[in-house]
Design a protein around this motif. Structure first.
Motif, PDB file in Angstrom:
ATOM      1  N   UNK A 102       0.934  -0.986  -0.160  1.00 33.98           N
ATOM      2  CA  UNK A 102       0.069  -0.105   0.000  1.00 33.98           C
ATOM      3  C   UNK A 102       0.791   1.244  -0.025  1.00 33.98           C
ATOM      4  N   UNK A 103       2.110   1.105   0.637  1.00 30.12           N
ATOM      5  CA  UNK A 103       2.971   2.398   0.590  1.00 30.12           C
ATOM      6  C   UNK A 103       3.595   2.557  -0.781  1.00 30.12           C
ATOM      7  N   UNK A 104       3.960   1.581  -1.340  1.00 27.55           N
ATOM      8  CA  UNK A 104       4.398   1.677  -2.731  1.00 27.55           C
ATOM      9  C   UNK A 104       3.349   2.254  -3.812  1.00 27.55           C
ATOM     10  N   UNK A 105       1.866   1.625  -3.438  1.00 29.68           N
ATOM     11  CA  UNK A 105       0.943   2.398  -4.250  1.00 29.68           C
ATOM     12  C   UNK A 105       0.748   3.689  -4.003  1.00 29.68           C
ATOM     13  N   UNK A 106       0.828   4.284  -2.813  1.00 27.79           N
ATOM     14  CA  UNK A 106       0.435   5.389  -2.334  1.00 27.79           C
ATOM     15  C   UNK A 106       1.060   6.476  -2.896  1.00 27.79           C
ATOM     16  N   UNK A 107       2.815   6.138  -2.969  1.00 30.96           N
ATOM     17  CA  UNK A 107       3.619   6.807  -3.402  1.00 30.96           C
ATOM     18  C   UNK A 107       3.939   7.241  -5.005  1.00 30.96           C
ATOM     19  N   UNK A 108       3.345   6.004  -5.517  1.00 33.27           N
ATOM     20  CA  UNK A 108       3.551   5.859  -7.177  1.00 33.27           C
ATOM     21  C   UNK A 108       2.924   7.207  -7.864  1.00 33.27           C
ATOM     22  N   UNK A 109       3.585   7.490  -8.660  1.00 33.82           N
ATOM     23  CA  UNK A 109       4.859   6.876  -9.516  1.00 33.82           C
ATOM     24  C   UNK A 109       6.270   7.545  -8.953  1.00 33.82           C
ATOM     25  N   UNK A 110       6.215   8.076  -7.727  1.00 35.68           N
ATOM     26  CA  UNK A 110       7.290   8.554  -7.023  1.00 35.68           C
ATOM     27  C   UNK A 110       7.938   7.229  -6.219  1.00 35.68           C
ATOM     28  N   UNK A 111       9.260   7.204  -6.091  1.00 35.78           N
ATOM     29  CA  UNK A 111       9.509   6.142  -5.325  1.00 35.78           C
ATOM     30  C   UNK A 111       9.521   6.616  -3.782  1.00 35.78           C
ATOM     31  N   UNK A 112       9.317   5.483  -2.877  1.00 38.99           N
ATOM     32  CA  UNK A 112       9.084   5.505  -1.501  1.00 38.99           C
ATOM     33  C   UNK A 112      10.283   5.821  -0.558  1.00 38.99           C
ATOM     34  N   UNK A 113      11.496   5.019  -1.224  1.00 38.40           N
ATOM     35  CA  UNK A 113      12.633   4.832  -0.266  1.00 38.40           C
ATOM     36  C   UNK A 113      13.752   5.800  -1.484  1.00 38.40           C
ATOM     37  N   UNK A 114      14.419   6.401  -0.326  1.00 40.57           N
ATOM     38  CA  UNK A 114      15.515   7.012  -1.121  1.00 40.57           C
ATOM     39  C   UNK A 114      16.642   5.967  -1.602  1.00 40.57           C
ATOM     40  N   UNK A 115      17.586   6.203  -2.563  1.00 42.84           N
ATOM     41  CA  UNK A 115      18.557   5.197  -2.915  1.00 42.84           C
ATOM     42  C   UNK A 115      19.252   4.681  -2.154  1.00 42.84           C
ATOM     43  N   UNK A 116      19.675   5.499  -0.998  1.00 41.24           N
ATOM     44  CA  UNK A 116      20.656   5.185  -0.020  1.00 41.24           C
ATOM     45  C   UNK A 116      20.202   4.012   0.962  1.00 41.24           C
ATOM     46  N   UNK A 117      18.765   4.033   1.092  1.00 42.54           N
ATOM     47  CA  UNK A 117      18.355   3.007   2.029  1.00 42.54           C
ATOM     48  C   UNK A 117      17.598   1.736   1.332  1.00 42.54           C
ATOM     49  N   UNK A 118      17.674   1.865  -0.073  1.00 42.41           N
ATOM     50  CA  UNK A 118      17.174   0.551  -0.827  1.00 42.41           C
ATOM     51  C   UNK A 118      17.854  -0.791  -0.324  1.00 42.41           C
ATOM     52  N   UNK A 119      19.077  -0.760  -0.495  1.00 40.86           N
ATOM     53  CA  UNK A 119      19.699  -2.086  -0.018  1.00 40.86           C
ATOM     54  C   UNK A 119      19.280  -2.714   1.255  1.00 40.86           C
ATOM     55  N   UNK A 120      19.178  -1.787   2.053  1.00 39.67           N
ATOM     56  CA  UNK A 120      18.702  -2.184   3.558  1.00 39.67           C
ATOM     57  C   UNK A 120      17.663  -2.830   3.604  1.00 39.67           C
ATOM     58  N   UNK A 121      16.474  -2.276   2.581  1.00 35.72           N
ATOM     59  CA  UNK A 121      15.153  -2.829   2.543  1.00 35.72           C
ATOM     60  C   UNK A 121      15.214  -4.217   1.553  1.00 35.72           C
ATOM     61  N   UNK A 122      15.906  -4.191   0.660  1.00 36.85           N
ATOM     62  CA  UNK A 122      16.287  -5.512  -0.085  1.00 36.85           C
ATOM     63  C   UNK A 122      16.638  -6.456   1.056  1.00 36.85           C
ATOM     64  N   UNK A 123      17.579  -6.235   1.896  1.00 37.12           N
ATOM     65  CA  UNK A 123      17.880  -7.234   2.884  1.00 37.12           C
ATOM     66  C   UNK A 123      16.707  -7.763   3.687  1.00 37.12           C
ATOM     67  N   UNK A 124      15.945  -6.663   4.297  1.00 32.90           N
ATOM     68  CA  UNK A 124      14.960  -6.814   4.949  1.00 32.90           C
ATOM     69  C   UNK A 124      13.980  -7.966   4.377  1.00 32.90           C
ATOM     70  N   UNK A 125      13.656  -7.484   3.057  1.00 39.44           N
ATOM     71  CA  UNK A 125      12.807  -8.596   2.435  1.00 39.44           C
ATOM     72  C   UNK A 125      13.221 -10.024   2.287  1.00 39.44           C
ATOM     73  N   UNK A 126      14.524 -10.076   1.944  1.00 39.86           N
ATOM     74  CA  UNK A 126      15.138 -11.370   1.951  1.00 39.86           C
ATOM     75  C   UNK A 126      14.882 -12.105   3.464  1.00 39.86           C
TER      76      UNK A 126
END
Length: 218
Positions: A102-126
């Motif tokens: 829902x967060x991803x949809x709410x902010x679309x088409x803008x990204x929710x996450x700044x690029x610098x934190x994306x690797x951390x969220x990728x790891x949290x997802x994994x």
């Protein structure tokens, strides 16, 4: 008669393990939707959440029927009671994956996450997906060693969650309050998702041993 009863108990456990697979898939898709600004994936997670709710409802109906008709005792009673609680934990995992989508949809088409934190969220997802899948295996196998591993595996999610606060409090954070709020909430969703997976594993320890390993906080 006993074989039919055992099949019912096995079916109850199988339904919960299937739920774990569903919420693992939901988190995997939700994480990709978050990282890639993929609206279609977010919509899939949102529309498919009802499947988890339906599996929980079916599991609870079966569990209450077993309580009413079979009057289980000892290990069998622990299985049924733990299934009722475990279904709630797993459904909550699905809800948390839903919140990410829902967060991803709410902010679309803008990204929710700044690029610098994306690797951390990728790891949290994994980590979250792996925890959900392992919880499903623990339900199927009642493997106490694997159940204990989930506690250790969850430490990685806790470390990532704590690190987000370090990132947000850094004076070099330039992305504003809205992004900080999004990151804080999303990190919390992942952390709670992992906690519920651990809670499921603890309930299996209770089924096998009759003792709950430590206080549940989820």
């Amino acid at each position: 008669m006993r074989d039919a009863y055992q099949d019912e108990l096995d079916g109850l456990a199988g339904g919960l393990a299937d739920m774990c697979g569903e919420v693992a898939a939901a988190l995997e898709k939700a994480t990709r939707s978050l990282l890639e600004c993929d609206l279609q994936l977010a919509e899939e997670v949102i529309s498919e959440d009802i499947k988890v709710d339906e599996i929980r409802a079916a599991a609870e109906e079966k569990a209450f029927a077993l309580l009413a008709l079979q009057a289980p005792v000892a290990t069998d009673l622990r299985i049924v009671v733990s299934a009722i609680h475990g279904a709630g934990d797993i459904e909550r995992m699905g809800d948390l994956a839903l919140h990410v989508a829902q967060a991803a949809r709410r902010r679309h088409p803008q990204p929710v996450l700044p690029d610098e934190v994306k690797p951390y969220f990728a790891e949290m997802g994994r980590v979250g997906v792996a925890l959900a899948l392992k919880a499903g295996e623990v339900i199927r196998t009642r493997d106490l060693a694997a159940a204990a591993e989930l506690e250790t595996d969850d430490d990685a999610m806790d470390d990532l969650h704590r690190h987000m606060f370090t990132v947000l409090m850094d004076r070099n954070w330039t992305h504003g309050v809205a992004a900080a709020v999004d990151v804080t909430l999303l990190a919390r969703f992942y952390e709670r998702y992992a906690d519920h997976a651990v809670a499921v594993a603890r309930r299996i320890v209770y089924v096998v041993t009759g003792r709950m390993p430590g206080p549940l906080t989820v």
